[in-house]
Motif scaffolding. Structure first.
Motif, PDB file in Angstrom:
ATOM      1  N   ALA A  67      49.315   6.667 -22.427  1.00 60.09           N
ATOM      2  CA  ALA A  67      50.540   5.971 -22.222  1.00 60.09           C
ATOM      3  C   ALA A  67      49.834   3.650 -21.871  1.00 60.09           C
ATOM      4  O   ALA A  67      50.812   3.319 -23.018  1.00 60.09           O
ATOM      5  CB  ALA A  67      50.645   6.306 -20.568  1.00 60.09           C
ATOM      6  N   PRO A  68      49.034   3.924 -21.852  1.00 58.23           N
ATOM      7  CA  PRO A  68      48.325   2.440 -21.945  1.00 58.23           C
ATOM      8  C   PRO A  68      48.405   1.954 -24.001  1.00 58.23           C
ATOM      9  O   PRO A  68      48.725   1.011 -24.252  1.00 58.23           O
ATOM     10  CB  PRO A  68      47.445   2.059 -21.522  1.00 58.23           C
ATOM     11  N   ILE A  69      47.774   2.733 -24.575  1.00 59.66           N
ATOM     12  CA  ILE A  69      47.765   2.638 -25.568  1.00 59.66           C
ATOM     13  C   ILE A  69      48.901   3.078 -26.070  1.00 59.66           C
ATOM     14  O   ILE A  69      49.113   1.406 -27.131  1.00 59.66           O
ATOM     15  CB  ILE A  69      47.163   3.840 -26.460  1.00 59.66           C
ATOM     16  N   LYS A  70      50.520   3.646 -26.585  1.00 61.43           N
ATOM     17  CA  LYS A  70      51.465   3.234 -26.731  1.00 61.43           C
ATOM     18  C   LYS A  70      52.420   1.642 -26.374  1.00 61.43           C
ATOM     19  O   LYS A  70      53.156   0.937 -27.061  1.00 61.43           O
ATOM     20  CB  LYS A  70      52.495   4.560 -26.658  1.00 61.43           C
ATOM     21  N   SER A  71      51.788   1.071 -24.556  1.00 54.58           N
ATOM     22  CA  SER A  71      52.098   0.306 -24.614  1.00 54.58           C
ATOM     23  C   SER A  71      52.031  -1.002 -25.353  1.00 54.58           C
ATOM     24  O   SER A  71      52.473  -1.847 -25.581  1.00 54.58           O
ATOM     25  CB  SER A  71      52.073   0.242 -22.651  1.00 54.58           C
ATOM     26  N   ILE A  72      50.860  -0.806 -25.436  1.00 60.30           N
ATOM     27  CA  ILE A  72      49.832  -2.136 -26.286  1.00 60.30           C
ATOM     28  C   ILE A  72      50.025  -1.991 -27.755  1.00 60.30           C
ATOM     29  O   ILE A  72      50.885  -3.002 -28.697  1.00 60.30           O
ATOM     30  CB  ILE A  72      48.392  -2.070 -26.573  1.00 60.30           C
ATOM     31  N   LYS A  73      50.699  -1.086 -28.595  1.00 62.02           N
ATOM     32  CA  LYS A  73      51.136  -0.853 -29.740  1.00 62.02           C
ATOM     33  C   LYS A  73      52.642  -1.568 -29.789  1.00 62.02           C
ATOM     34  O   LYS A  73      52.894  -1.892 -30.261  1.00 62.02           O
ATOM     35  CB  LYS A  73      51.437   0.368 -30.559  1.00 62.02           C
ATOM     36  N   LYS A  74      52.786  -0.965 -28.787  1.00 60.42           N
ATOM     37  CA  LYS A  74      55.221  -1.501 -28.728  1.00 60.42           C
ATOM     38  C   LYS A  74      55.038  -3.005 -28.907  1.00 60.42           C
ATOM     39  O   LYS A  74      55.694  -3.581 -29.339  1.00 60.42           O
ATOM     40  CB  LYS A  74      55.443  -1.358 -27.850  1.00 60.42           C
TER      41      LYS A  74
END
Length: 312
Positions: free
Chosen positions: A293-300
């Motif tokens: 979840a935080p990884i995808k948030s950073i990616k986005k």
């Protein structure tokens, strides 16, 4: 890397004799020679030049020597630090083992840390205020290997030929820039195609961005028809040489963030655009990570901020 081989090589370089080095290390000459030969095979280039008069360092050996010294010192320093701070290291390890899902380890190339770290910290503080996270700054190949060992959950790096083991997403194409003195730029009539008229050497800056990207190095060498080079291992030394009309260099544009205030120096920065291949900056992550979840948030967030910054 073979530690025994490194130690053997350094002893020969120090003693300038295989027999003296073998005696110092309390081993036979054939054993010492075998260790060094194995190291040369692993590296893919000769370290020593052998003759009836003895041994001397090859050109590759001369270049490799400071890396070997640094590597062994880093190994020793790591051992000393862990031994000295074992109580603290133990507490950190125990904490992360008990609750590993609450600690995000982010790998990032040192040259990209000034570009992305502040935005990442801001995003995590905003969206995941209670999440613990750490940054690990290493070269591309080290980060890819740490991803394989699952010691980091995501990594941001300059892409190269080494295969990625997890999902990798392109963040941006980083164009190359030429750094030369104002005087040299005038000599070239402000045209990079005239760079061959310069008597100053191309500076091989000792950084993993180019060193880890063989295709890019070959393209630069062939395009500029480089005949003279000089190796430098510090950014300030590099800039001083350039400002003094004693060299020029081509780097990824994001690398300028590591060079301080260029405007105070008589150094010209020329964006090369499509005349040179760009280098990809990628984000690699483990889709199976419990911290997806935080990884995808950073990616986005990074994708949106880069799109906004480079929108026409």
């Amino acid at each position: 890397m073979n530690l025994q081989g490194l130690e053997s090589f350094l002893m020969v370089a120090n003693k300038k004799s295989i027999s003296k080095a073998a005696a110092t290390l309390h081993m036979t000459q054939p054993t010492l020679s075998t260790r060094i030969k194995k190291l040369e095979e692993d590296l893919g280039f000769p370290l020593l030049e052998r003759s009836w008069e003895g041994v001397t360092l090859s050109k590759q050996g001369q270049y490799f020597l400071p890396f070997a010294v640094h590597f062994l010192h880093e190994f020793s320093n790591a051992s000393t630090a862990i031994a000295s701070f074992k109580d603290f290291v133990s507490k950190v390890t125990i904490r992360e083992t008990v609750n590993p899902s609450q600690s995000l380890r982010i790998g990032i190339n040192a040259w990209l840390a000034p570009v992305f770290s502040n935005a990442i910290i801001t995003e995590l503080d905003k969206q995941f205020p209670h999440l613990e996270f750490t940054f690990i700054t290493r070269p591309t190949n080290t980060l890819k290997e740490l991803m394989e060992y699952e010691e980091i959950q995501m990594a941001i790096y300059y892409q190269n030929e080494t295969k990625s083991v997890h999902s990798s997403q392109l963040l941006m194409n980083d164009e190359m820039v030429l750094l030369c003195s104002n005087e040299d730029w005038s000599k070239m009539n402000e045209d990079i195609s005239n760079i061959k008229i310069l008597d100053s050497p191309f500076l091989l800056f000792d950084n993993p961005v180019l060193a880890n990207n063989k295709k890019l190095i070959h393209t630069i060498s062939n395009r500029l028809k480089i005949k003279k080079c000089q190796i430098v291992d510090h950014a300030n030394v590099m800039l001083t040489l350039i400002a003094s009309n004693k060299g020029y260099i081509i780097l990824p544009k994001t690398g300028l963030n590591q060079l301080g205030n260029l405007s105070s120096l008589p150094v010209k920065v020329i964006q090369l655009g499509s005349s040179f291949p760009s280098v990809d900056i990628c984000l690699e992550y483990n889709q199976q990570s419990s911290l997806i979840a935080p990884i995808k948030s950073i990616k986005k967030m990074l994708a949106a901020s880069i799109s906004a910054e480079y929108a026409v």
